[in-house]
Design an enzyme around this catalytic site. Structure first.
Site, PDB file in Angstrom:
ATOM      1  N   GLN A 185      48.634   9.544  27.155  1.00  0.00           N
ATOM      2  CA  GLN A 185      49.971   9.099  27.575  1.00  0.00           C
ATOM      3  C   GLN A 185      50.564   8.080  26.608  1.00  0.00           C
ATOM      4  O   GLN A 185      51.785   7.915  26.562  1.00  0.00           O
ATOM      5  CB  GLN A 185      49.921   8.492  28.989  1.00  0.00           C
ATOM      6  CG  GLN A 185      49.529   9.473  30.081  1.00  0.00           C
ATOM      7  CD  GLN A 185      50.602  10.514  30.371  1.00  0.00           C
ATOM      8  OE1 GLN A 185      51.779  10.345  30.049  1.00  0.00           O
ATOM      9  NE2 GLN A 185      50.192  11.622  30.973  1.00  0.00           N
ATOM     10  N   SER A 227      46.712  14.617  23.451  1.00  0.00           N
ATOM     11  CA  SER A 227      47.062  15.954  23.935  1.00  0.00           C
ATOM     12  C   SER A 227      48.425  16.365  23.381  1.00  0.00           C
ATOM     13  O   SER A 227      49.373  15.570  23.411  1.00  0.00           O
ATOM     14  CB  SER A 227      47.119  15.922  25.464  1.00  0.00           C
ATOM     15  OG  SER A 227      47.687  17.113  25.948  1.00  0.00           O
ATOM     16  N   GLY A 228      48.529  17.611  22.921  1.00  0.00           N
ATOM     17  CA  GLY A 228      49.778  18.075  22.321  1.00  0.00           C
ATOM     18  C   GLY A 228      50.952  18.158  23.282  1.00  0.00           C
ATOM     19  O   GLY A 228      52.069  17.769  22.954  1.00  0.00           O
ATOM     20  N   HIS A 229      50.673  18.654  24.505  1.00  0.00           N
ATOM     21  CA  HIS A 229      51.827  18.970  25.363  1.00  0.00           C
ATOM     22  C   HIS A 229      52.507  17.744  25.955  1.00  0.00           C
ATOM     23  O   HIS A 229      53.552  17.865  26.593  1.00  0.00           O
ATOM     24  CB  HIS A 229      51.452  19.997  26.436  1.00  0.00           C
ATOM     25  CG  HIS A 229      50.593  19.505  27.547  1.00  0.00           C
ATOM     26  ND1 HIS A 229      51.084  19.257  28.794  1.00  0.00           N
ATOM     27  CD2 HIS A 229      49.261  19.241  27.612  1.00  0.00           C
ATOM     28  CE1 HIS A 229      50.093  18.872  29.582  1.00  0.00           C
ATOM     29  NE2 HIS A 229      48.979  18.845  28.879  1.00  0.00           N
ATOM     30  N   THR A 258      37.471  30.393  16.312  1.00  0.00           N
ATOM     31  CA  THR A 258      38.601  30.606  15.402  1.00  0.00           C
ATOM     32  C   THR A 258      39.751  29.677  15.768  1.00  0.00           C
ATOM     33  O   THR A 258      40.134  29.582  16.937  1.00  0.00           O
ATOM     34  CB  THR A 258      39.059  32.081  15.473  1.00  0.00           C
ATOM     35  OG1 THR A 258      37.922  32.882  15.165  1.00  0.00           O
ATOM     36  CG2 THR A 258      40.183  32.378  14.496  1.00  0.00           C
ATOM     37  N   CYS A 261      47.749  17.000  38.038  1.00  0.00           N
ATOM     38  CA  CYS A 261      46.549  17.800  38.316  1.00  0.00           C
ATOM     39  C   CYS A 261      46.119  17.635  39.774  1.00  0.00           C
ATOM     40  O   CYS A 261      45.467  18.492  40.325  1.00  0.00           O
ATOM     41  CB  CYS A 261      45.391  17.394  37.426  1.00  0.00           C
ATOM     42  SG  CYS A 261      45.884  16.705  35.877  1.00  0.00           S
TER      43      CYS A 261
HETATM   44  N1  PLP Z   1      44.297  12.084  30.021  1.00  0.00           N
HETATM   45  C1  PLP Z   1      45.461  11.681  30.544  1.00  0.00           C
HETATM   46  C2  PLP Z   1      45.744  10.215  30.647  1.00  0.00           C
HETATM   47  C3  PLP Z   1      46.403  12.616  30.975  1.00  0.00           C
HETATM   48  O1  PLP Z   1      47.562  12.195  31.501  1.00  0.00           O
HETATM   49  C4  PLP Z   1      46.099  13.995  30.861  1.00  0.00           C
HETATM   50  C5  PLP Z   1      47.034  15.017  31.379  1.00  0.00           C
HETATM   51  O2  PLP Z   1      47.702  14.818  32.375  1.00  0.00           O
HETATM   52  C6  PLP Z   1      44.875  14.360  30.277  1.00  0.00           C
HETATM   53  C7  PLP Z   1      44.000  13.389  29.875  1.00  0.00           C
HETATM   54  C8  PLP Z   1      44.512  15.808  30.100  1.00  0.00           C
HETATM   55  O3  PLP Z   1      45.173  16.353  29.002  1.00  0.00           O
HETATM   56  P1  PLP Z   1      45.346  17.953  28.867  1.00  0.00           P
HETATM   57  O4  PLP Z   1      46.359  18.359  29.885  1.00  0.00           O
HETATM   58  O5  PLP Z   1      45.796  18.179  27.466  1.00  0.00           O
HETATM   59  O6  PLP Z   1      44.005  18.548  29.107  1.00  0.00           O
END
Ligand code: PLP
Length: 389
Positions: free
Chosen positions: A182, A202-204, A240, A327
């Site tokens: 974050q 994380s990319g997204h 790959t 999540c």
């Molecule tokens: N760590 C934190 C603080 C996050 O907010 C998130 C995703 O919500 C993740 C890890 C997990 O990342 P990813 O969605 O790329 O697996």
């Protein structure tokens, strides 16, 4: 006010940027070669991956060979924690320190290690959402092999004192991992200045596609491999390479590391406007400190209503926000982060997270505050909990 679509859940995911999409496209179309192939089509993919590695390394102040591409933040967190546990075990050090407000990617990795005999200290946080460096110092033991504290929290946006934590860990010769999923793009990160040994991105969350990210691991660590197989990622993460997404990720990392303070000032302005716009709502709490917080994060609790209900009503108005971690949505479990701040289960259940970014506008936040006010009023008017309380 007219109905408009407002995306305000940027901590859950972000829109892919044009720059990241443009970087990916050739490798989804003509340049489809396997990066391991010797002919020129393969070489083009290899070059794209090298460029992305350089971009990611530069964005973190790291060296190119300290970057390992992964499938995202969850994998990077799992890899970092398991790798450090393995290194610790070899030296008979089986104690790990983390915080009670980490993402499940960290907490579930810890739980699995607890079942294998590792001991954990879960540091508490203050009622405004910060880990204390002196609590950490008191918790470090002779057999501590790792400290894993997130750079910024995904639910309440509080930014942890990672430079101080890094300094302390270095002094005590304990490895320090930080989940910067974050924080990336919101605070300047330099892994050397901050004494960070391992870091997850994380990319997204930074305008690249979902399913790509990286683990930074200092060259001073002999990182155990995570996925066994071919020679990719220096033999430590076989499979790959996803050239297109890696190319997009490299571009996103470059963009994320630029113009941070201007972006933060703009987004913070939107956040402050939003909070002002909510003036007059009774029995509403802002969860977590407003200082040292990600600029776009607002986490609110409303007495007498459920966050999930509020989200559904807002969705009908075209507004995307979330309750707790993305999540965890779908379960009505109260957020472990809000409980760690000392909030009650009712307060945690009545919470909503709004996360703005530089793509939002003043019109967006005015729309959110008006629709939120109406939704709270409506839900309370039909809520038996509000009558009681
Ligand atoms: N760590 C934190 C603080 C996050 O907010 C998130 C995703 O919500 C993740 C890890 C997990 O990342 P990813 O969605 O790329 O697996």
């Amino acid at each position: 006010m007219e109905k408009r679509f407002v995306y305000a859940d940027n901590a859950a995911t972000t829109r892919i940027s044009k720059a990241a999409l443009d970087a990916a496209m050739p490798y989804l179309t003509e340049q489809f070669g396997n990066a391991s192939a010797v002919y020129s089509l393969g070489r083009k993919s290899r070059e794209a991956i090298l460029k992305a590695r350089q971009q990611a390394a530069k964005a973190l102040g790291a060296e190119v060979y300290e970057i390992y591409f992964t499938s995202g933040g969850t994998e990077a967190d799992n890899w970092a924690i398991n790798a450090c546990a393995q290194l610790g075990e070899a030296k008979n050090k089986k104690h790990i320190i983390t915080s009670s407000i980490e993402h499940y990617a960290v907490l579930e990795s810890c739980k699995a290690l607890e079942r294998q005999g590792f001991e954990f200290t879960y540091l508490p946080v203050s009622d405004d959402g910060f880990v204390s460096v002196s609590d950490l110092e008191a918790a470090i033991r002779e057999d501590t092999c790792l400290v894993s504290i997130m750079a910024a929290n995904n639910e309440i946006g509080t930014i942890q004192p990672i430079a101080d934590i890094g300094k302390l860990c270095r002094k005590k010769s304990v490895l320090f991992h930080t989940d910067a999923v974050q924080a990336m793009g919101n605070i300047a990160i330099d892994v050397n200045e901050m004494n960070i040994d391992l870091l997850s991105v994380s990319g997204h969350k930074i305008h690249a596609p979902k399913g790509v990210g990286c683990l930074y691991c200092s060259k001073s660590i002999d990182l155990p491999s995570f996925i066994k197989g071919g020679h990719q990622e220096r033999g430590k993460r076989a499979g790959t390479e996803n050239t297109a997404f890696i190319a997009a990720f490299g571009e996103a990392m470059e963009q994320a590391s630029k113009g941070i303070s201007e972006r933060a000032a703009f987004v913070k302005g939107l956040r402050d406007r939003l909070i002002k716009g909510l003036d007059g709502i009774e029995k509403m709490d802002i969860n977590g400190s407003l200082d040292n917080r990600l600029p776009g994060n607002v986490n609110l609790s409303f007495y007498g209503i459920e966050g999930e209900g509020l989200i559904i009503v807002l969705d009908m108005q075209g507004i995307c926000v979330s309750s707790g971690a993305a999540c965890a949505s779908g379960s009505l479990e109260p957020s472990h982060v809000l409980l760690a701040l000392g909030k009650s289960e009712t307060q945690a259940q009545g919470s909503v997270r709004i996360t703005l970014n530089e793509e939002n506008t003043e019109e967006d936040v005015d729309c959110i505050s008006q629709k939120l006010k109406e939704a709270v009023e409506h839900l309370r008017s039909v809520s038996p909990l509000w009558d009681n309380g």
